[in-house]
Design a protein around this motif. Structure first.
Motif, PDB file in Angstrom:
ATOM      1  N   ARG A  98       1.898  13.260   6.760  1.00 19.41           N
ATOM      2  CA  ARG A  98       0.769  12.615   6.059  1.00 19.41           C
ATOM      3  C   ARG A  98      -0.385  13.593   5.881  1.00 19.41           C
ATOM      4  NH1 ARG A  98      -2.638   8.869   9.761  1.00 19.41           N
ATOM      5  NH2 ARG A  98      -3.038  10.972  10.558  1.00 19.41           N
ATOM      6  N   LEU A 101       0.353  16.210   3.312  1.00 24.02           N
ATOM      7  CA  LEU A 101       0.359  15.673   1.938  1.00 24.02           C
ATOM      8  C   LEU A 101      -1.058  15.387   1.456  1.00 24.02           C
ATOM      9  CD1 LEU A 101       3.441  13.402   2.440  1.00 24.02           C
ATOM     10  CD2 LEU A 101       3.215  15.060   0.579  1.00 24.02           C
ATOM     11  N   VAL A 102      -1.874  14.788   2.329  1.00 26.06           N
ATOM     12  CA  VAL A 102      -3.265  14.487   1.954  1.00 26.06           C
ATOM     13  C   VAL A 102      -4.024  15.785   1.687  1.00 26.06           C
ATOM     14  CG1 VAL A 102      -5.448  13.544   2.824  1.00 26.06           C
ATOM     15  CG2 VAL A 102      -3.324  12.233   3.088  1.00 26.06           C
ATOM     16  N   ALA A 106      -2.196  14.546  -2.250  1.00 24.40           N
ATOM     17  CA  ALA A 106      -1.415  13.328  -2.509  1.00 24.40           C
ATOM     18  C   ALA A 106      -2.150  12.119  -1.947  1.00 24.40           C
ATOM     19  CB  ALA A 106      -0.032  13.445  -1.862  1.00 24.40           C
ATOM     20  N   ARG A 107      -1.929  10.965  -2.577  1.00 19.78           N
ATOM     21  CA  ARG A 107      -2.546   9.721  -2.095  1.00 19.78           C
ATOM     22  C   ARG A 107      -1.552   8.968  -1.212  1.00 19.78           C
ATOM     23  NH1 ARG A 107      -4.165   7.440  -7.895  1.00 19.78           N
ATOM     24  NH2 ARG A 107      -2.442   8.837  -8.458  1.00 19.78           N
ATOM     25  N   VAL A 108      -1.998   8.678   0.034  1.00 19.34           N
ATOM     26  CA  VAL A 108      -1.209   7.837   0.947  1.00 19.34           C
ATOM     27  C   VAL A 108      -1.738   6.415   0.783  1.00 19.34           C
ATOM     28  CG1 VAL A 108      -0.646   7.393   3.363  1.00 19.34           C
ATOM     29  CG2 VAL A 108      -0.833   9.755   2.558  1.00 19.34           C
ATOM     30  N   LEU A 126       3.597   6.738  -0.468  1.00 18.00           N
ATOM     31  CA  LEU A 126       2.828   7.672  -1.302  1.00 18.00           C
ATOM     32  C   LEU A 126       2.737   7.100  -2.717  1.00 18.00           C
ATOM     33  CD1 LEU A 126       4.586  10.980  -0.140  1.00 18.00           C
ATOM     34  CD2 LEU A 126       2.611   9.809   0.883  1.00 18.00           C
ATOM     35  N   HIS A 127       1.583   7.302  -3.357  1.00 14.66           N
ATOM     36  CA  HIS A 127       1.360   6.652  -4.651  1.00 14.66           C
ATOM     37  C   HIS A 127       2.377   7.131  -5.695  1.00 14.66           C
ATOM     38  CE1 HIS A 127      -0.552   4.829  -8.052  1.00 14.66           C
ATOM     39  NE2 HIS A 127      -1.390   4.215  -7.253  1.00 14.66           N
ATOM     40  N   ASP A 130       1.622   9.964  -8.163  1.00 19.13           N
ATOM     41  CA  ASP A 130       1.584  11.366  -7.698  1.00 19.13           C
ATOM     42  C   ASP A 130       2.967  11.999  -7.657  1.00 19.13           C
ATOM     43  OD1 ASP A 130      -1.132  11.083  -7.403  1.00 19.13           O
ATOM     44  OD2 ASP A 130      -1.038  10.662  -5.253  1.00 19.13           O
TER      45      ASP A 130
END
Ligand SMILES: CC[C@@H](C(=O)O)C(=O)SCCNC(=O)CCNC(=O)[C@H](O)C(C)(C)COP(=O)(O)OP(=O)(O)OC[C@H]1O[C@@H](n2cnc3c(N)ncnc32)[C@H](O)[C@@H]1OP(=O)(O)O
Ligand SMILES: [Co+2]
Length: 141
Positions: A98, A101-102, A106-108, A126-127, A130
């Motif tokens: 996480r 990715l953030v 990336a959007r969690v 994850l969105h 993305d």
């Protein structure tokens, strides 16, 4: 988006299909496709009821909405007969995945705190915007 470190993703844990009627979808996979299907699991904290189609190399998760405000309700409004909903990849360490990715942009989904998934393991989403219109679930194994 920053390149993800090599080796972050493991096996495909499951491919999920949202369905309008879980009993009918279960019967189709069991009786028409001849597959082994687990008993239904109601997961109110996820707003879905699921079954798993057991396959030699992965699983298919069939899911229908459970209760008000199910996160898959809008999806089924757009696709009333159902459709591919998400792909779940396994990761060794969901919090480090996480954070990586953030950090990479990336959007969690949700507040970033993993929930307990259908297998009793921590999961995050994850969105889809993305990742090429694909909703991704990560499950720590
Ligand atoms: C059983 C437990 C667990 C497990 O252990 O396996 C699960 O699998 S639980 C599964 C159900 N839970 C979730 O899906 C949680 C994460 N999902 C969400 O938070 C929402 O579904 C969403 C991704 C935020 C979408 O919510 P929605 O109400 O549909 O919002 P929008 O209508 O605003 O959608 C935004 C945008 O995204 C497109 N979209 C929606 N869902 C998907 C999807 N599954 N795949 C691809 N794209 C999707 C939607 O069409 C919108 O696009 P545009 O219209 O182009 O803006
Ligand atoms: Co899932």
């Amino acid at each position: 988006m920053q390149e993800k470190e090599a080796g972050m993703l493991g096996r495909v844990n499951h491919i999920a299909i949202a369905v309008p009627n879980l009993a009918a979808a279960t019967a189709s996979y069991r009786d028409v496709l001849g597959a082994r299907v687990s008993p239904p699991q109601a997961l109110p904290e996820h707003g879905v009821t699921v079954v798993f189609v057991e396959l030699p190399n992965t699983k298919v998760e069939l899911l229908e909405p459970l209760g008000e405000g199910s996160p898959i309700a809008a999806f089924l409004e757009k696709s009333p007969s159902g459709g591919m909903h998400h792909i779940c990849y396994e990761v060794d360490d969901i919090l480090s995945a996480r954070d990586r990715l953030v950090a990479g942009g990336a959007r969690v989904l949700g507040d970033g705190t993993p929930k307990t998934g259908a297998h009793g393991k921590p999961v995050l989403f994850l969105h889809p915007k993305d990742f090429f219109g694909t909703l991704i679930e990560l499950e720590e194994v």
